[in-house]
Each structure stands twice: as structure tokens, then as C-alpha cells.
Design an enzyme around this catalytic site. Structure first.
Site, mmCIF file in Angstrom:
data_model
loop_
_atom_site.group_PDB
_atom_site.id
_atom_site.type_symbol
_atom_site.label_atom_id
_atom_site.label_comp_id
_atom_site.label_asym_id
_atom_site.label_seq_id
_atom_site.Cartn_x
_atom_site.Cartn_y
_atom_site.Cartn_z
ATOM 1 C CG HIS A 65 -8.001 25.972 -19.378
ATOM 2 N ND1 HIS A 65 -8.900 25.764 -18.465
ATOM 3 C CD2 HIS A 65 -6.847 26.311 -18.750
ATOM 4 C CE1 HIS A 65 -8.628 26.084 -17.306
ATOM 5 N NE2 HIS A 65 -7.069 26.636 -17.419
ATOM 6 C CE LYS B 156 -6.021 22.723 -17.778
ATOM 7 N NZ LYS B 156 -4.706 22.493 -17.463
HETATM 8 N N1 LIG Z 1 -0.517 26.634 -12.213
HETATM 9 C C1 LIG Z 1 -0.658 27.471 -13.149
HETATM 10 O O1 LIG Z 1 -0.932 28.567 -13.030
HETATM 11 C C2 LIG Z 1 -0.569 26.817 -14.536
HETATM 12 C C3 LIG Z 1 -0.753 27.841 -15.453
HETATM 13 C C4 LIG Z 1 -0.518 27.248 -16.877
HETATM 14 C C5 LIG Z 1 -0.256 25.854 -17.143
HETATM 15 N N2 LIG Z 1 -0.152 25.290 -16.081
HETATM 16 C C6 LIG Z 1 0.001 23.689 -16.167
HETATM 17 O O2 LIG Z 1 1.461 23.659 -16.337
HETATM 18 C C7 LIG Z 1 1.883 22.591 -17.126
HETATM 19 C C8 LIG Z 1 2.546 22.974 -18.556
HETATM 20 O O3 LIG Z 1 1.704 23.954 -19.409
HETATM 21 P P1 LIG Z 1 2.109 24.512 -20.612
HETATM 22 O O4 LIG Z 1 0.806 25.003 -21.295
HETATM 23 O O5 LIG Z 1 3.439 25.399 -20.548
HETATM 24 O O6 LIG Z 1 2.247 23.036 -21.511
HETATM 25 P P2 LIG Z 1 3.276 22.901 -22.639
HETATM 26 O O7 LIG Z 1 2.692 21.617 -23.401
HETATM 27 O O8 LIG Z 1 3.283 24.175 -23.465
HETATM 28 O O9 LIG Z 1 4.785 22.760 -22.086
HETATM 29 C C9 LIG Z 1 5.119 21.292 -21.487
HETATM 30 C C10 LIG Z 1 6.360 21.127 -21.778
HETATM 31 O O10 LIG Z 1 6.906 20.026 -21.063
HETATM 32 C C11 LIG Z 1 7.812 19.383 -21.747
HETATM 33 N N3 LIG Z 1 8.044 18.145 -21.143
HETATM 34 C C12 LIG Z 1 7.527 16.790 -21.601
HETATM 35 N N4 LIG Z 1 7.968 15.854 -21.006
HETATM 36 C C13 LIG Z 1 9.037 16.548 -20.338
HETATM 37 C C14 LIG Z 1 9.860 15.909 -19.461
HETATM 38 N N5 LIG Z 1 10.010 14.536 -19.133
HETATM 39 N N6 LIG Z 1 10.917 16.620 -18.734
HETATM 40 C C15 LIG Z 1 10.917 17.783 -19.146
HETATM 41 N N7 LIG Z 1 9.926 18.588 -19.687
HETATM 42 C C16 LIG Z 1 9.172 17.922 -20.612
HETATM 43 C C17 LIG Z 1 7.341 19.530 -23.318
HETATM 44 O O11 LIG Z 1 8.134 19.017 -24.141
HETATM 45 C C18 LIG Z 1 6.856 20.800 -23.084
HETATM 46 O O12 LIG Z 1 7.714 21.539 -23.676
HETATM 47 C C19 LIG Z 1 0.324 21.874 -17.479
HETATM 48 O O13 LIG Z 1 0.296 20.877 -16.589
HETATM 49 C C20 LIG Z 1 -0.647 22.983 -17.096
HETATM 50 O O14 LIG Z 1 -1.933 22.676 -16.868
HETATM 51 C C21 LIG Z 1 -0.426 25.815 -14.674
HETATM 52 O O1 LIG Z 2 -2.778 26.443 -19.453
HETATM 53 C C1 LIG Z 2 -3.141 25.675 -18.531
HETATM 54 O O2 LIG Z 2 -2.937 24.239 -18.793
HETATM 55 C C2 LIG Z 2 -3.396 26.005 -17.255
HETATM 56 N N1 LIG Z 2 -3.689 25.163 -16.349
HETATM 57 C C3 LIG Z 2 -4.110 25.495 -15.152
HETATM 58 C C4 LIG Z 2 -5.143 24.373 -14.438
HETATM 59 O O3 LIG Z 2 -5.250 23.276 -14.913
HETATM 60 O O4 LIG Z 2 -5.877 25.033 -13.859
HETATM 61 C C5 LIG Z 2 -4.285 26.756 -14.430
HETATM 62 C C6 LIG Z 2 -4.537 27.782 -15.678
HETATM 63 C C7 LIG Z 2 -3.693 27.544 -17.059
#
Ligand SMILES: NC(=O)c1ccc[n+]([C@@H]2O[C@H](COP(=O)([O-])OP(=O)(O)OC[C@H]3O[C@@H](n4cnc5c(N)ncnc54)[C@H](O)[C@@H]3O)[C@@H](O)[C@H]2O)c1
Ligand SMILES: O=C(O)C1=N[C@H](C(=O)O)CCC1
Length: 268
Positions: free
Chosen positions: A157, A161
Site C-alpha cells: 500500500h 496508510k
Molecule cells: N474498504 C476499502 O475498499 C478501502 C479502500 C481504501 C481505503 N480504505 C480505508 O478507508 C480509510 C480512509 O482511507 P483514506 O486513504 O481515504 O485515508 P485519508 O487519511 O486520506 O482520509 C481519512 C479522512 O478522515 C478524516 N478524519 C479524521 N478523523 C475524523 C473524524 N473524527 N471524523 C470524520 N473524519 C475524520 C481525516 O481528516 C481524513 O480527511 C482507511 O481506514 C483505509 O484503510 C478502505
Molecule cells: O488505501 C488503503 O488504506 C486501503 N485499505 C484497505 C485495506 O486495508 O485493505 C483496502 C485497500 C486500500
């Protein structure tokens, strides 16, 4: 035309949040009614970032306030694990159906959310990975694990992250655990000369976490047998790759009355 599903998004300025704001705003079956963020209470989303041009829903720093004001049907949670648990619990308490992409929740938290959702007969989808290809990669790995019990999971990643191993790697190992008895891999007398050299251990499988700028989200599952290896790999090259799954989850969660962990459980 059907009444649009009223959606709130947590983490709208984040990498995933921005993509979700765009997807929800551009879909005529959804209506973005509010967002939850750490800052910018009371501002319009369009005032926060040029990318949100013309999106006039309000920013709330308190999810309860957001829910009471906007009466949403669905919360799309894409923030940080420290905030996500309370957001999801609050949503469930107000009959708002959560679609959760945030990773890093621990097993105790997931169990508690499952109990609350199932006891209240309210839909809740938690998906460690919304990309359809990633779900197939996990299912293919589970199929292959019946025949190859020695497995190394290498997740890769971007370097911003927060959690390691990734939610996807943990979910992959859990799916494999359903078909593979625990097995210690490698030489019985293997010594780690540097801590972490063999990665994390789940039922004897090893999980390795790579973090580098330039990466988005990638995973390779390597399975070894007698004189052969099988390699299964998935790559997300941008965050649009996750939006098909987010859209499907919003539509599906409205018809669900229980907790679902993993997109594979709602795909046909
Ligand atoms: N399930 C999936 O397919 C998938 C894909 C990508 C990322 N993710 C997950 O999604 C999450 C976000 O990833 P990202 O890359 O966008 O992260 P990021 O750091 O770019 O975004 C997170 C956002 O949350 C905000 N935040 C922090 N505290 C907060 C609060 N109390 N209330 C509301 N917002 C708050 C931050 O200011 C930031 O803008 C991570 O946990 C990541 O692992 C999951
Ligand atoms: O960008 C991230 O953070 C992502 N998190 C997910 C994970 O923890 O598996 C899925 C892919 C992107």
C-alpha cells in the site's frame, strides 16, 4: 423515479472520501445530505475545497448532530479507525445503515457492531476492500488454499496508510482459515535473525506489509506445493476502483436486516 437514498459520508476530505463524495453526488439514486469531518463545522462542502464545486451540503463535526439535522438513510464511513467505531455505533442507534470501508477496527469492535446490527435487525456492511477484483482475488486464494496449505500474503500500500496488516490481508487470511487447518510453515527450526523478517503470523500463514509512495493498494498471495507455486495478484491503480463496491453496498444495505462483513457476501 424512486426516492433517492439519503447518504452522509464520514471523512469527505480523505483520499477515499473525496471519491465517494463525487460518486454519491453524481448518482441520481443517491442524495448527499451531509458530511462528517474533524473540522469545518457549519461550512458548505463547496467552501472547503474547490473539488467540491457546487456541492452545498453542510459539514458537521458531530455525527449525532448531522443525523438529527439531515435524517439520512445510510452512513458511508471512510475516516480513521479511532473515530469509525463510534460513528458506526451512533448510526446504528439512530437506524441509519452503515457502509464501512474504514479498516483497522479490532475483532472485539467488529463483534460488538455485529451484535448491535443483528439485535436491531438493521443492515450494516463492513467491507475491507470494495474493489470487485480484490474480492475475487480473496475468493480465488480461498479456493486454492484447499490444495496448497503453505501460503504467504504480501500486501502493498501507499505510505500514508495507518494500519498494518491491511484489512484485505486479514480478511484473506480469515477466508483461508475457513478451509485450511492451522499449519506452522517453513523449517521447524527457523530462526528470525531480525524481528519481523518472516512477517505477521495468522494460523501459521505469513503476512508481509509493504509501504511505499507510488503504490495505491495491491496484494499478492503466493501458495507453494511440491515443485510448483501459484501466485494470485490484484492491483488497484486508483480509488475509482473501489466505487463500484461502495455503490453496490449503499443499494444493498437498504434491503438488509443484518450485519455483513465482506463484499463477497453480497455479490451474486
Ligand atoms: N474498504 C476499502 O475498499 C478501502 C479502500 C481504501 C481505503 N480504505 C480505508 O478507508 C480509510 C480512509 O482511507 P483514506 O486513504 O481515504 O485515508 P485519508 O487519511 O486520506 O482520509 C481519512 C479522512 O478522515 C478524516 N478524519 C479524521 N478523523 C475524523 C473524524 N473524527 N471524523 C470524520 N473524519 C475524520 C481525516 O481528516 C481524513 O480527511 C482507511 O481506514 C483505509 O484503510 C478502505
Ligand atoms: O488505501 C488503503 O488504506 C486501503 N485499505 C484497505 C485495506 O486495508 O485493505 C483496502 C485497500 C486500500
Amino acid at each position: 423515479m424512486e426516492t433517492p437514498i439519503k447518504v452522509i459520508i464520514s471523512g469527505p476530505r480523505g483520499r477515499m472520501g473525496k471519491e465517494a463524495v463525487k460518486m454519491v453526488s453524481n448518482n441520481e439514486n443517491f442524495q448527499l445530505v451531509g458530511v462528517v469531518d474533524r473540522i469545518n463545522e457549519g461550512k458548505k462542502l463547496s467552501e472547503v475545497d474547490n473539488e467540491f464545486n457546487n456541492i452545498d451540503c453542510l459539514v458537521y463535526t458531530d455525527i449525532k448532530h448531522c443525523i438529527k439535522d439531515t435524517q439520512p438513510d445510510c452512513l458511508v464511513e471512510l475516516s480513521v479507525p479511532q473515530a469509525a467505531f463510534e460513528h458506526i455505533k451512533t448510526a446504528l442507534a439512530y437506524n441509519v445503515r452503515p457502509v464501512v470501508g474504514t479498516t483497522g477496527l479490532n475483532q472485539e469492535e467488529l463483534d460488538e457492531l455485529e451484535t448491535i446490527a443483528n439485535d436491531g435487525n438493521i443492515g450494516c456492511i463492513i467491507a475491507p476492500n470494495f474493489a470487485i477484483g480484490a474480492v475475487l482475488m480473496m475468493k480465488f486464494s480461498q479456493m486454492a488454499a484447499k490444495y496448497f496449505q503453505d501460503i504467504e500474503i504480501i500486501e502493498m500500500h501507499h505510505d500514508q496508510k495507518l494500519d498494518a496488516p491491511s484489512g484485505t490481508a486479514i480478511k484473506t487470511a480469515q477466508l483461508i482459515e475457513e478451509v485450511r487447518a492451522p499449519k506452522k510453515q517453513g523449517h521447524p527450526d527457523e530462526i528470525e535473525k531480525m524481528p519481523g523478517a518472516r512477517g505477521a503470523d495468522m494460523s501459521g500463514m505469513h503476512i508481509h506489509s509493504v509501504r511505499l509512495p507510488g503504490l495505491i493498494a495491491h496484494q499478492t498471495v503466493m501458495l507453494g506445493g511440491q515443485g510448483e507455486t501459484l501466485t494470485i495478484r490484484h492491483d488497484s491503480y486508483n480509488r475509482t476502483s473501489f466505487m463500484t463496491g461502495v455503490k453496490l453496498s449503499i443499494e444493498t444495505v437498504m434491503k438488509l436486516d443484518r450485519f455483513v462483513y465482506g463484499l463477497e457476501n453480497i455479490l451474486d
